[in-house]
Design a protein around this motif. Structure first.
Motif, PDB file in Angstrom:
ATOM      1  N   ARG A  19      -0.722 -10.916   2.923  1.00 24.09           N
ATOM      2  CA  ARG A  19      -0.150  -9.912   3.822  1.00 24.09           C
ATOM      3  C   ARG A  19      -0.291  -8.518   3.218  1.00 24.09           C
ATOM      4  O   ARG A  19      -0.192  -8.342   2.002  1.00 24.09           O
ATOM      5  CB  ARG A  19       1.328 -10.189   4.079  1.00 24.09           C
ATOM      6  CG  ARG A  19       1.605 -11.422   4.906  1.00 24.09           C
ATOM      7  CD  ARG A  19       3.089 -11.559   5.221  1.00 24.09           C
ATOM      8  NE  ARG A  19       3.876 -11.748   4.013  1.00 24.09           N
ATOM      9  CZ  ARG A  19       4.134 -12.935   3.470  1.00 24.09           C
ATOM     10  NH1 ARG A  19       3.645 -14.034   4.014  1.00 24.09           N
ATOM     11  NH2 ARG A  19       4.869 -13.036   2.374  1.00 24.09           N
ATOM     12  N   LEU A  20      -0.464  -7.534   4.079  1.00 25.92           N
ATOM     13  CA  LEU A  20      -0.497  -6.128   3.672  1.00 25.92           C
ATOM     14  C   LEU A  20       0.797  -5.464   4.125  1.00 25.92           C
ATOM     15  O   LEU A  20       1.231  -5.622   5.272  1.00 25.92           O
ATOM     16  CB  LEU A  20      -1.694  -5.413   4.291  1.00 25.92           C
ATOM     17  CG  LEU A  20      -1.840  -3.921   3.969  1.00 25.92           C
ATOM     18  CD1 LEU A  20      -1.989  -3.687   2.469  1.00 25.92           C
ATOM     19  CD2 LEU A  20      -3.023  -3.325   4.723  1.00 25.92           C
ATOM     20  N   THR A  71      -2.498   0.765  14.159  1.00 29.50           N
ATOM     21  CA  THR A  71      -3.602  -0.011  13.587  1.00 29.50           C
ATOM     22  C   THR A  71      -3.967  -1.194  14.467  1.00 29.50           C
ATOM     23  O   THR A  71      -5.104  -1.672  14.435  1.00 29.50           O
ATOM     24  CB  THR A  71      -3.253  -0.551  12.192  1.00 29.50           C
ATOM     25  OG1 THR A  71      -2.238  -1.560  12.290  1.00 29.50           O
ATOM     26  CG2 THR A  71      -2.818   0.565  11.261  1.00 29.50           C
ATOM     27  N   ILE A 125       1.904   1.062  11.994  1.00 28.39           N
ATOM     28  CA  ILE A 125       1.517  -0.340  12.157  1.00 28.39           C
ATOM     29  C   ILE A 125       1.016  -0.586  13.576  1.00 28.39           C
ATOM     30  O   ILE A 125      -0.025  -1.227  13.782  1.00 28.39           O
ATOM     31  CB  ILE A 125       2.705  -1.260  11.816  1.00 28.39           C
ATOM     32  CG1 ILE A 125       2.966  -1.261  10.305  1.00 28.39           C
ATOM     33  CG2 ILE A 125       2.446  -2.686  12.321  1.00 28.39           C
ATOM     34  CD1 ILE A 125       4.225  -1.981   9.895  1.00 28.39           C
ATOM     35  N   LEU A 169      -0.067  -6.529   9.103  1.00 23.92           N
ATOM     36  CA  LEU A 169       0.497  -5.327   8.489  1.00 23.92           C
ATOM     37  C   LEU A 169       2.004  -5.322   8.741  1.00 23.92           C
ATOM     38  O   LEU A 169       2.451  -5.429   9.890  1.00 23.92           O
ATOM     39  CB  LEU A 169      -0.146  -4.075   9.079  1.00 23.92           C
ATOM     40  CG  LEU A 169       0.203  -2.737   8.428  1.00 23.92           C
ATOM     41  CD1 LEU A 169      -0.097  -2.728   6.940  1.00 23.92           C
ATOM     42  CD2 LEU A 169      -0.555  -1.605   9.116  1.00 23.92           C
ATOM     43  N   LEU A 223      -5.782   1.443   6.436  1.00 24.08           N
ATOM     44  CA  LEU A 223      -5.050   0.205   6.712  1.00 24.08           C
ATOM     45  C   LEU A 223      -5.861  -0.726   7.602  1.00 24.08           C
ATOM     46  O   LEU A 223      -5.846  -1.949   7.424  1.00 24.08           O
ATOM     47  CB  LEU A 223      -3.707   0.530   7.348  1.00 24.08           C
ATOM     48  CG  LEU A 223      -2.724   1.292   6.456  1.00 24.08           C
ATOM     49  CD1 LEU A 223      -1.499   1.731   7.256  1.00 24.08           C
ATOM     50  CD2 LEU A 223      -2.302   0.460   5.250  1.00 24.08           C
ATOM     51  N   SER A 247      -2.989  -4.137  13.965  1.00 24.87           N
ATOM     52  CA  SER A 247      -3.165  -5.300  13.100  1.00 24.87           C
ATOM     53  C   SER A 247      -1.962  -6.227  13.168  1.00 24.87           C
ATOM     54  O   SER A 247      -0.824  -5.789  13.216  1.00 24.87           O
ATOM     55  CB  SER A 247      -3.374  -4.842  11.648  1.00 24.87           C
ATOM     56  OG  SER A 247      -3.416  -5.962  10.778  1.00 24.87           O
ATOM     57  N   ALA A 272      -6.304  -4.397   6.013  1.00 20.02           N
ATOM     58  CA  ALA A 272      -5.539  -5.514   6.590  1.00 20.02           C
ATOM     59  C   ALA A 272      -6.395  -6.749   6.860  1.00 20.02           C
ATOM     60  O   ALA A 272      -6.007  -7.866   6.483  1.00 20.02           O
ATOM     61  CB  ALA A 272      -4.812  -5.058   7.849  1.00 20.02           C
ATOM     62  N   CYS A 280       0.845  -1.193   0.000  1.00 22.33           N
ATOM     63  CA  CYS A 280       0.000   0.000   0.000  1.00 22.33           C
ATOM     64  C   CYS A 280       0.878   1.238   0.000  1.00 22.33           C
ATOM     65  O   CYS A 280       1.647   1.463   0.946  1.00 22.33           O
ATOM     66  CB  CYS A 280      -0.903   0.012   1.227  1.00 22.33           C
ATOM     67  SG  CYS A 280      -1.836   1.545   1.438  1.00 22.33           S
TER      68      CYS A 280
END
Length: 260
Positions: free
Chosen positions: A139-140, A168, A165, A173, A126, A170, A130, A104
């Protein structure tokens, strides 16, 4: 031993795009990456990959009007729906082509948008993307890019990427660590790689200055490749550089790594 993927946006650009797969395979690459697949059908790309026994290891989410100057839209509050539509388009291509990860591009912050609003938009986008990618086993990634080559690019340092990251929350990510971009922005390449290895899912390379092939500038790739082996990096390294002459003429540096 590094696993090298040919970036077909930049390598073998002496020929039309769909012919670059053949040249990459002939040069000894077993994998490729490129910016975007969306100008081609899944069938065209599947054929180019299949006839050359190549793996497609990465492409990007749609990033707006590239020819018009866009370099990503993920930090633009006015383009959230466009971003979300692009996630669905990217998933359709990636699942059909067996791509394990998508990058991204945060984009250039619009002049009328505050930093806080750009960051909030990026984080929310995101958070949206994600889990959608996770649901299909993809995977992002996010990538920091130097502001000399792309002035105003919103995400430009490794720690900034790691902080986003973390924000987020997540577990799907990761960082795409571009050695060339980070040499220009912050240096400390080896230590940054080692300290953040669990969050680095993909790397890209080019030398500096000039963004040409390894061996043309100041970055000691012989050392870095050995160091990455030492610390146990398992991902791919995309060769995203501008050949100083033709691609084939400049591949001597990679000969030891391209025996298939």
């Amino acid at each position: 031993m590094p696993r090298l993927a040919a970036n077909l946006t930049m390598l073998f650009n002496e020929v039309p795009f769909l012919e670059r797969f053949d040249l990459a395979a002939a040069a000894g690459f077993s994998a490729v990456e490129f910016l975007f697949p969306y100008d081609y059908t899944v069938e065209q790309l599947r054929d180019a990959l299949g006839r050359n026994k190549l793996q497609l290891v990465l492409h990007n989410l749609p990033a707006g009007n590239w020819a018009g100057g866009d370099r990503g839209i993920a930090c633009d509050p006015a383009r959230v729906q466009e971003f979300r539509d692009g996630v669905d388009q990217a998933i359709a291509y990636a699942t059909a082509l067996g791509v394990p990860q998508l990058n991204c591009l945060a984009g250039i912050k619009p002049a009328n948008v505050a930093d806080a609003d750009a960051r909030r938009t990026l984080v929310e986008n995101l958070k949206y993307a994600a889990p959608k990618l996770s649901a299909v086993g993809i995977r992002l990634l996010i990538e920091a890019i130097n502001t000399f080559d792309i002035p105003g690019f919103f995400l430009n340092r490794t720690q900034q990427a790691l902080d986003i990251i973390a924000e987020t929350g997540s577990d799907n990510l990761f960082v795409q660590y571009d050695i060339y971009h980070m040499q220009r922005m912050e240096g400390e390449l080896a230590k940054t790689m080692e300290n953040n290895l669990p969050r680095i899912a993909h790397m890209q390379l080019a030398d500096n200055p000039g963004r040409n092939e390894p061996g043309s500038g100041e970055i000691n790739y012989h050392f870095l490749f050995a160091f990455l082996d030492k610390i146990g990096y398992q991902g791919w390294i995309g060769c995203e550089y501008k050949p100083a002459a033709t691609t084939a003429a400049g591949l001597g540096w990679a000969a030891a790594y391209l025996k298939r």
